[in-house]
Structures are given as structure tokens and as C-alpha cells.
Scaffold this active site. Structure first.
Site, mmCIF file in Angstrom:
data_model
loop_
_atom_site.group_PDB
_atom_site.id
_atom_site.type_symbol
_atom_site.label_atom_id
_atom_site.label_comp_id
_atom_site.label_asym_id
_atom_site.label_seq_id
_atom_site.Cartn_x
_atom_site.Cartn_y
_atom_site.Cartn_z
ATOM 1 N N THR A 513 5.776 6.662 -9.194
ATOM 2 C CA THR A 513 6.284 6.770 -7.825
ATOM 3 C C THR A 513 5.131 6.525 -6.866
ATOM 4 O O THR A 513 4.031 7.036 -7.066
ATOM 5 C CB THR A 513 6.949 8.137 -7.577
ATOM 6 N N PHE A 515 3.539 7.047 -3.373
ATOM 7 C CA PHE A 515 3.574 7.958 -2.233
ATOM 8 C C PHE A 515 2.718 7.370 -1.123
ATOM 9 O O PHE A 515 1.710 6.726 -1.401
ATOM 10 C CB PHE A 515 2.974 9.317 -2.620
#
Ligand code: PEP
Ligand code: MN
Length: 621
Positions: A513, A515
Site C-alpha cells: 500500500t 501512503f
């Protein structure tokens, strides 16, 4: 009261103080009623240990110890690399080496001033003079230093000259030295003796802890086996074993273990893969001229390459590399980013966003959880948080569009950094739950999407969406039912006392992921937290729309192409309130050559509509 109670019953006591509480270790053949002891005022818990070492044991302290050496932390979510020559040979040599290893990202400087050598005729080190050279070299670059101490008398003389003491392998069981060094309460790096068992090693750590210091880092440096091809045999297996037995951080010294330069980098990477908290590596600007351990000292280029490999590998083991900024002068911690307002993330404690925050800012960054992504923007905008951490994209499921759209509503917020975090999902349940007892699974829709294949194999389970993965874990813990499970990270299991029923259930292990770190714009720029480093930005994010005419998008992209700017991502999003019109979100590279970027962006702004520059930052690996 507690002390008298225990002493009266025949125990020998050892104490260790922490910020809010302390541990009293009681050993000996005494007799105490554990229940009575538990009821004494001030007693939080009583644990019987089965290990001969107490203060070093995980039975006594469950959380990992993070050793603090000035601005450097050893242990936790980041990998710490210490580098430098075997020995300080001259003022110029230590200065040159310090600058080289720092440039590659090492955060601490090593070097021997007193060298315990096998032969009395070999170079013994420059002594206090060498230590003074090393201290000055470290201070000039903002790097704490670690150096070996060989006798109790020298420990006293050296205590103000070094930031961390090293106990050499040959001195691991020099108990008078351990007691003296422990009593000075400075951080200590404890090498494992060449023939020491794990228990002997941990008992030596116990000596240090029992004498007063709390900052002990263990260091595996190879043990003596029948093999003579390498200098010693690197005991990789000791890393996961000791990390389970003890809460102390474990470093690895592949240089003294292998003794052969070319074999040091692969062994170093293996140590990181096995869970080491960091490394100590010998590097020399000209290894052929080294006065000791030249054959195992890396050339600076080899060290640079190793650091890059560590940085690329760290996310695989869920860690990041703690590093100094690559260029420029050491920047003291930006006061605005160490202010109590801290950073903000969305979700609950133990959320992946919190993991990302810790990787970016470190364990001691003050933090706050809010209940929505909008809340993250709001907190940064109103100044109650100085930075926010927000997921924007996942490698399996794509962009998190709501978060992109928020940027349009908050023009005063800029992107100042990014991090790619490996996301390992687990199925969590209360104690007593099993795969068979589950009927309901809770998670964020992203959690379900990233674990599609696993969920498809259990069609009877009912999936119920929550606002975030850690929130799902919190809910399952509150329900206390063996029928409910959550899909969330291991940190969430720890935060809410849940059991991991199955780990690694994401559809593909390459699940990352991305960020972004957001901050409030001040004029044309936004302050960059110093923990993001002071390297020049090499990536930027922008938003624009184009007119509804043939070739308009092509012309916009051609400007980037002609300007030599790489487009790493392009995505379209509907414009709210204007059906069938779209905004384009683009991630682009910033060329190293100064002055190449700005004119291209100006031309793009002229060519397009609704242009917005979201921020320039350093790309994460
Ligand atoms: C050293 O690190 O400089 C050293 C001498 O190592 P060891 O004590 O592990 O041999
Ligand atoms: Mn050496």
C-alpha cells in the site's frame, strides 16, 4: 515494602527502571506466596520466570526494547546500520570513512581505539587519541559512535568520549568489565563470544542490565565451528531464536563472521531477512592499506550497493531503513515536526496507517487516530497535527479514490512524502475461536478485496464491512464471540489482544500500500518533516483536466514527454457536479538536472484546465 518483603524471604534483588514502572527481579532459593505478593501495594503483576536470565528475558518484558543512542534508535520497525573501519588509524582516515558511510546512509560510526588483537605484535589501536578523533568525526556529521572497551579502568576514562560501549567477543564473559560498563548506564553493544551458547550470551546481557544500564543491543558476529574457510561461522539461526527469548534488539556483524569481503553483503542481507534489527559493517576507504581486518572491510562502493539492497529488501520483512539524508549537511530535527501535536492517521491503534506512520517518523513520534480520512485532512489543516499519513493506492486493488478526491477539497494541503508498506493480512479471532467456529468476518472493503482468493475458499462466511481493518479487530475483540473474525494486520491483533488464526491471507504476497504524508501549505511550499530526509524531491503529483477537443490530452502528455519527464501513473476521476467530465491525476518524475522541471510544469499548466500541483516529494522504493 515490596523489596523488604522479598529480601525477608531470602531473595537477591535486581532492579530495572522504566519510564513509568520498574521491574524487580528476585532470584535465589527464597520462598514467597505469589498471591500474597500480587496483593502488595504497587505490584502490577508477578511472573515466575523459567530462565536463568530475568531482565533480558521476554517472559519479564514482552515488548521489544528500543535502544536509544542519541538520535539513533536500535530495534523496532527500522533497520539500523552502523559502519566504519575496524580501527581508527588516523584523524584523516576516520573523517574520510565517516563521511563515506554517512553518505550511503549509515546512522552510527564504529571504529576501534583499543584493539584486542590475537597477537601482541599486531596494531593495538591509537587509544584515547583515536577515540578523540572518532568523537570529533561523528559529531561533525551528527553520527553517534560506538567503540570497544577492554578494561574497567578504561571504561571510566572513555565514558564521556563514546556514545555507546562495545563489549568485544573476547570479553563477553569478562564479568568485572560487564559490571563496570553496566554501572555507567550508557548504551552497550554486546558481541557474542566465539564459543558462547545463547544462554551464556544472554546471561552476559543480564550482567549489564543488572548493573544498571537498560540499553543493551546484542550482536552476533560468528562463532567458532570446525569450518575454517570463513573466519567464523555466522549463526543465522540465533537471530529468530534470541528475538523470541529476549526483548533486546539483535544486530549482526557479518564482517567478523565471514572475514571475506565479497561474502559480507550476501550474509548481511540474510541477517536482515532473518529478522536482525541492524548491522555493523567494516568499511575502509582503501581496504588494502588497512592496519587491521582489511580483507573483510568493504570498499565504499560495495557498502553503498549493500545499503541500497537493504533499503529495497526491508519492506519485505515489514521494516524500513533508518538512514541519514543522502546529501547536504545533517539537519537537526525540524522543531515543528517534533512538537507534541505530532502526526495523525485514520483508523484505530494497530492500523496499517499507524505502521506507516511509525516507519516514516519513528516510534516516538506523538500520534493520534481519527475516525475518517477527512479527519486527517482537517487535523492537518487546523494545525492540531503537523503531518498526516494516508493510504492512496494498493498494488492489488488500485487507487483509493475517496482519498484522491479529498485533495481537491483541501487546496491548502500538500503531499510532502510517500511510503510503500508491505501489507500482510491475518485472520484474527478471540481466544477459543478457530477456522471452524467462524461465521462472520469483519474488515474494511479493501481488506476483503486484498484477500479475495482466501475468502472465496470459505463461501459460507458472511463478510461485514467496517470503517477500517483495525476497527474490525476492535469490534471482534469487544464482541468476544468465537463466531466472529477480523481481517487486519498483526499489529491490530496485538493492540486488541486477538489471536492470529491464519497469517498471510492476502491474495498475493506482493501486496503493497502506498501512503502519502500530507502537510499544510505555507505560501508556495509545505514544510517537510526532517525524518523524510533532506534529499531533493524526485517525484511530483498533479491534477488537471483538459478541454473536450480532439488531441487535448495528447498535447498535455506531449509536453511532459518533450520535457524528458517520466509519467509513472495517470488516472482519471469524474469531476463532481460535471457529469462525463474527468480530472486526470498524474505522478511524474522530477529530473535531477536543476531547472528542467519548472518550465515543463508551467507549460502544462497553461495547456490544461483546473491545474493543481499536489506536491513534490521523495519517491519511496
Ligand atoms: C570489532 O568489532 O572491532 C571486533 C574486534 O569484533 P569482535 O569482538 O566481534 O571480534
Ligand atoms: Mn575488525
Amino acid at each position: 515494602m515490596i523489596r523488604i518483603y522479598l529480601q525477608d524471604r531470602g531473595y537477591t534483588l535486581r532492579e530495572q527502571e522504566f519510564e513509568e514502572d520498574s521491574i524487580i527481579g528476585a532470584t535465589g532459593k527464597g520462598s514467597a506466596d505469589l498471591q500474597e505478593l500480587r496483593n502488595l501495594p504497587g505490584v502490577e503483576s508477578v511472573k515466575a520466570t523459567t530462565k536463568p536470565y530475568e531482565l533480558a528475558s521476554r517472559e519479564t518484558k514482552r515488548e521489544d526494547t528500543i535502544v536509544t543512542v542519541g538520535p539513533v534508535k536500535i530495534g523496532g520497525s527500522r533497520i539500523t546500520v552502523i559502519a566504519g573501519p575496524c580501527a581508527v588509524e588516523s584523524k584523516a582516515q576516520i573523517q574520510e570513512t565517516a563521511a563515506l558511510v554517512r553518505e550511503s546512509g549509515a546512522v552510527m560510526l564504529r571504529g576501534g581505539a583499543y584493539k584486542p588483537r590475537t597477537s601482541p605484535y599486531a596494531f593495538q589501536g591509537l587509544g584515547l587519541e583515536g577515540l578523540e578523533y572518532m568523537k570529533a568525526a561523528g559529531e561533525a556529521l551528527g553520527m553517534p559512535i560506538v567503540t570497544e572497551v577492554v578494561s574497567p579502568e578504561l571504561a571510566e576514562l572513555m565514558k564521556d568520549l563514546t556514545d555507546m560501549f562495545q563489549i568485544g567477543a573476547r570479553n563477553m564473559q569478562n564479568f568485572e568489565l560487564l559490571k563496570k560498563v553496566g554501572s555507567l548506564k550508557k548504551p552497550v553493544l554486546l558481541k557474542r563470544g566465539p564459543s558462547a551458547t545463547i544462554e551464556e550470551w544472554l546471561l552476559s546481557a543480564e550482567y549489564l542490565l543488572a548493573s544498571g544500564t537498560r540499553d543493551v543491543a546484542l550482536c552476533e558476529r560468528g562463532i567458532r565451528t570446525f569450518e575454517t574457510y570463513t573466519r567464523n561461522t555466522l549463526d543465522i539461526s540465533v537471530i529468530p531464536v534470541v528475538k523470541e527469548l529476549s526483548h533486546l534488539p539483535v544486530l549482526v556483524d557479518p564482517s567478523h563472521a565471514l572475514g571475506i569481503r565479497a561474502k559480507v553483503p550476501p550474509a548481511a542481507l540474510a541477517a536482515i531477512a532473518a529478522g536482525a534489527d541492524g548491522l555493523t559493517i567494516e568499511v575502509h576507504p582503501r581496504p588494502d592499506e588497512a592496519l587491521s581486518d582489511g580483507p573483510q572491510s568493504l570498499y565504499p562502493e560495495q557498502f553503498e550497493r549493500l545499503m541500497r539492497d537493504i533499503e529495497a529488501m526491508a519492506p519485505v520483512v515489514g521494516k524500513g531503513l533508518l538512514r541519514t539524508p543522502r546529501q547536504g549537511v545533517f539537519r537537526p530535527r525540524d522543531p515543528i515536526f517534533s512538537a507534541p501535536a505530532g502526526a495523525v492517521f485514520s483508523g484505530e491503534r494497530g492500523a496499517f496507517s499507524e505502521q506507516a506512520l511509525t516507519r516514516i517518523f519513528g516510534e516516538d513520534m506523538p500520534r493520534r487516530a481519527v475516525s475518517s480520512f477527512r479527519g486527517v485532512f482537517e487535523a492537518v489543516l487546523d494545525g492540531s497535527a503537523l503531518a498526516g499519513v494516508m493510504p492512496v493506492e494498493n498494488s492489488l486493488t488500485g487507487s483509493i479514490h475517496e482519498n484522491y478526491d479529498l485533495f481537491l477539497q483541501y487546496p491548502d494541503i500538500a503531499i510532502v512524502g510517500e511510503l510503500k508498506l508491505r501489507v500482510v493480512h491475518c485472520l484474527l479471532g478471540v481466544s477459543g475461536a478457530s477456522m471452524e467456529s467462524i461465521t462472520v468476518v469483519r474488515s474494511h472493503p479493501q481488506g476483503f478485496a486484498q484477500c479475495r482468493a482466501f475468502l472465496d475458499a470459505h463461501p459460507a462466511w458472511q463478510c461485514e464491512a467496517c470503517g477500517n481493518t483495525a476497527g474490525a479487530a476492535a469490534q471482534v475483540a469487544a464482541e468476544g464471540s468465537v463466531q466472529a473474525a477480523a481481517i487486519a494486520g498483526e499489529d491490530a491483533a496485538k493492540a486488541f489482544g486477538l489471536k492470529v488464526l491464519k497469517a498471510g491471507i492476502e491474495s498475493n504476497p506482493l501486496n503493497y500500500t502506498r501512503f502519502v504524508v500530507i502537510a499544510r501549505r505555507i505560501g508556495d511550499s509545505a514544510p517537510v518533516p526532517s525524518s523524510l530526509g533532506s534529499d531533493p524531491p524526485n517525484k511530483a503529483s498533479l491534477v488537471f483536466s483538459v478541454s473536450d477537443k480532439p488531441g487535448s490530452l495528447f498535447r498535455a502528455l506531449k509536453i511532459l514527454s518533450d520535457g524528458g519527464i517520466n509519467l509513472s501513473k495517470l488516472e482519471s476521476r469524474p469531476i463532481h457536479g460535471q457529469p462525463w467530465r474527468y480530472l486526470f491525476y498524474a505522478d511524474v518524475s522530477i529530473p535531477e538536472t536543476e531547472g528542467m522541471f519548472a518550465p515543463v510544469i508551467e507549460a502544462l499548466e497553461t495547456e490544461t484546465e483546473d491545474f493543481r500541483f499536489l506536491g513534490a516529494y521523495r519517491a519511496s522504493l
